[in-house]
Design a protein around this motif. Sequence first.
Motif, PDB file in Angstrom:
ATOM      1  N   LEU A   1       9.451   2.435  -9.396  1.00  0.00           N
ATOM      2  CA  LEU A   1       8.939   2.408  -8.030  1.00  0.00           C
ATOM      3  C   LEU A   1       8.446   1.022  -7.631  1.00  0.00           C
ATOM      4  O   LEU A   1       8.682   0.562  -6.510  1.00  0.00           O
ATOM      5  CB  LEU A   1       7.808   3.424  -7.869  1.00  0.00           C
ATOM      6  N   MET A   2       7.759   0.337  -8.535  1.00  0.00           N
ATOM      7  CA  MET A   2       7.255  -0.995  -8.222  1.00  0.00           C
ATOM      8  C   MET A   2       8.406  -1.984  -8.011  1.00  0.00           C
ATOM      9  O   MET A   2       8.389  -2.789  -7.074  1.00  0.00           O
ATOM     10  CB  MET A   2       6.328  -1.479  -9.321  1.00  0.00           C
ATOM     11  N   THR A   3       9.421  -1.896  -8.860  1.00  0.00           N
ATOM     12  CA  THR A   3      10.536  -2.830  -8.762  1.00  0.00           C
ATOM     13  C   THR A   3      11.372  -2.569  -7.517  1.00  0.00           C
ATOM     14  O   THR A   3      11.682  -3.483  -6.739  1.00  0.00           O
ATOM     15  CB  THR A   3      11.433  -2.729 -10.009  1.00  0.00           C
TER      16      THR A   3
ATOM     17  N   PRO B   1      -7.330   1.671 -10.952  1.00  0.00           N
ATOM     18  CA  PRO B   1      -8.130   2.756 -10.365  1.00  0.00           C
ATOM     19  C   PRO B   1      -9.030   2.285  -9.226  1.00  0.00           C
ATOM     20  O   PRO B   1      -9.568   3.102  -8.487  1.00  0.00           O
ATOM     21  CB  PRO B   1      -8.956   3.263 -11.551  1.00  0.00           C
ATOM     22  N   HIS B   2      -9.200   0.962  -9.064  1.00  0.00           N
ATOM     23  CA  HIS B   2      -9.944   0.438  -7.914  1.00  0.00           C
ATOM     24  C   HIS B   2      -9.168   0.649  -6.610  1.00  0.00           C
ATOM     25  O   HIS B   2      -9.748   0.623  -5.532  1.00  0.00           O
ATOM     26  CB  HIS B   2     -10.197  -1.067  -8.062  1.00  0.00           C
ATOM     27  N   SER B   3      -7.853   0.813  -6.710  1.00  0.00           N
ATOM     28  CA  SER B   3      -6.988   0.891  -5.537  1.00  0.00           C
ATOM     29  C   SER B   3      -7.160   2.216  -4.809  1.00  0.00           C
ATOM     30  O   SER B   3      -6.878   3.284  -5.357  1.00  0.00           O
ATOM     31  CB  SER B   3      -5.525   0.717  -5.955  1.00  0.00           C
ATOM     32  N   ARG B   4      -7.601   2.163  -3.559  1.00  0.00           N
ATOM     33  CA  ARG B   4      -7.757   3.390  -2.767  1.00  0.00           C
ATOM     34  C   ARG B   4      -6.405   4.083  -2.576  1.00  0.00           C
ATOM     35  O   ARG B   4      -6.314   5.308  -2.597  1.00  0.00           O
ATOM     36  CB  ARG B   4      -8.325   3.058  -1.388  1.00  0.00           C
ATOM     37  N   ASN B   5      -5.361   3.288  -2.360  1.00  0.00           N
ATOM     38  CA  ASN B   5      -4.049   3.870  -2.106  1.00  0.00           C
ATOM     39  C   ASN B   5      -3.506   4.558  -3.345  1.00  0.00           C
ATOM     40  O   ASN B   5      -2.941   5.653  -3.258  1.00  0.00           O
ATOM     41  CB  ASN B   5      -3.092   2.783  -1.602  1.00  0.00           C
TER      42      ASN B   5
ATOM     43  N   ASN C   1       0.824  -1.210   0.000  1.00  0.00           N
ATOM     44  CA  ASN C   1       0.000   0.000   0.000  1.00  0.00           C
ATOM     45  C   ASN C   1       0.861   1.264   0.000  1.00  0.00           C
ATOM     46  O   ASN C   1       0.467   2.295  -0.557  1.00  0.00           O
ATOM     47  CB  ASN C   1      -0.926   0.007   1.221  1.00  0.00           C
ATOM     48  N   ILE C   2       2.035   1.184   0.624  1.00  0.00           N
ATOM     49  CA  ILE C   2       2.960   2.313   0.628  1.00  0.00           C
ATOM     50  C   ILE C   2       3.447   2.596  -0.789  1.00  0.00           C
ATOM     51  O   ILE C   2       3.447   3.743  -1.259  1.00  0.00           O
ATOM     52  CB  ILE C   2       4.162   2.021   1.541  1.00  0.00           C
ATOM     53  N   ILE C   3       3.827   1.535  -1.484  1.00  0.00           N
ATOM     54  CA  ILE C   3       4.349   1.697  -2.844  1.00  0.00           C
ATOM     55  C   ILE C   3       3.238   2.180  -3.779  1.00  0.00           C
ATOM     56  O   ILE C   3       3.475   2.993  -4.678  1.00  0.00           O
ATOM     57  CB  ILE C   3       4.955   0.380  -3.353  1.00  0.00           C
TER      58      ILE C   3
ATOM     59  N   VAL D   1      -1.400  -5.287  -8.633  1.00  0.00           N
ATOM     60  CA  VAL D   1      -2.805  -4.898  -8.713  1.00  0.00           C
ATOM     61  C   VAL D   1      -3.074  -3.586  -7.980  1.00  0.00           C
ATOM     62  O   VAL D   1      -3.888  -2.769  -8.409  1.00  0.00           O
ATOM     63  CB  VAL D   1      -3.718  -6.038  -8.192  1.00  0.00           C
ATOM     64  N   THR D   2      -2.354  -3.354  -6.885  1.00  0.00           N
ATOM     65  CA  THR D   2      -2.601  -2.152  -6.093  1.00  0.00           C
ATOM     66  C   THR D   2      -1.967  -0.916  -6.712  1.00  0.00           C
ATOM     67  O   THR D   2      -2.439   0.201  -6.501  1.00  0.00           O
ATOM     68  CB  THR D   2      -2.085  -2.340  -4.648  1.00  0.00           C
ATOM     69  N   CYS D   3      -0.902  -1.110  -7.477  1.00  0.00           N
ATOM     70  CA  CYS D   3      -0.196   0.022  -8.089  1.00  0.00           C
ATOM     71  C   CYS D   3      -0.729   0.406  -9.459  1.00  0.00           C
ATOM     72  O   CYS D   3      -0.360   1.455  -9.990  1.00  0.00           O
ATOM     73  CB  CYS D   3       1.296  -0.293  -8.221  1.00  0.00           C
TER      74      CYS D   3
END
Length: 339
Positions: free
Chosen positions: A214-216, A252-256, A192-194, A247-249
Amino acid sequence: MEKVSVYGAGSWGTALSFVLAQNGHDVLLWTHRAEQADEINEHSNEKYLKGIELPERLKATSDLAETVRHSKVLVLAVPTKAIREVCAKIKENLTEKVLFVHVSKGIEPDSLKRISEMIREEIPEQWVEDVVVLSGPSHAEEVVLEHPTTVTAACENTASAEFVQDLFMNQYFRVYTNTDVIGVEIGGALKNIIALAVGITDGLGYGDNAKAALMTRGLAEIARLGVKMGATPLTFSGLSGVGDLIVTCTSPHSRNWRAGNMLGKGKTIEEVLEEMGMVVEGIRTTKAAFQLAKAYDVPMPITAALYAVLFEEESTNEAAEKLMGRMKKNEMEDLINLL
C-alpha cells in the motif's frame, strides 16, 4: 527575534509554537476557546500534548484581532475545513502586508483547492507578502520532546522559504527549502489517505506485506496525480513525499493510521470520529482526491477503494479484495510515466 502569530492550538500548532518560542521569538498562539488560552498561559496544553511544559515565552489568546496586530508573520495550523473561516477573520483586521505560513495538510472537496490557493482566494493580494508551506514527516509529540525532525519550507519565492527556514530551524528541528509548492502540498495531503488505508489493513490483520504494498503503490498514486497537476516528480521522493508517507503510515502517533486501524477492526466511521475526538484530515481529503482523480483522469485505485469504504458503505474486506483482483500491470511503465 521575530514576532509570530500562530492560529490553532491543537497538537501541531502548539508544537510549532514551542519550537518558535525556544528559538527566541515572541509567539502569540490563538485558540477560539478562552479556557484553553488560560491553560496555555499556565504553560500546558494537556488535551493535545500531555505532560509537556510549554515555554514561558509562549503566550496564548482567544482574541484573534490581537494576534493580527501582534505580527506580520501568521502561521496557520487550523484544520483544512477551518482555513477559509479563519482567513476571513484575519482579513477583517489586516492593516499591512503579512507573510502566511501554512502547516495544515489537506485539499478542499468540491473546489479541489490546495490550502495555499484557499488562502490567496480569501486574502486580497494587497495584504499578502507571500505564502509558504511548511510540511514533512513530523509528529508533534516527538517535536516537543526535541527529537530530531526534518521538514520542508516550500515557496516559489526562495527568499520567503529561506526566511521561514531561519525562523524555525534549530538543533533538533531541521528545515529544507523547496520551490515546488504543488508537490509539497499534494504529498502532505494525500499521504493521509494512504495512512488510513494502511491502518485498515493493519486492523484487518493483514501484516507487513500488505503495508509495504500500500505504501509503495500509494506513493505511485500520489506522484501520478501530483505530476499531472504540475508538481516536480522528484519532490515525491523527498521529505514531503516518501518521508511523510512513512511516518504517517507506520506510527501510532498518526491520527489517520489510528482511524483506519479502528475501521479495520469493525468500527463505524461515526464511532471512530467520536473516539478520536480530533480532526482526521484523511477522511475529507479522500473525497477531494477522488474528485481530483476524475477531474485529471488519473487512475487512483487505493483512493477509490477507500472512498467506497468511507462514503459508499463498502466493507473493508470487499475493498481489499477488489484492489487485489485488479487487472495486471507493468510496474516500470508507471515509474517511467512520471519522468
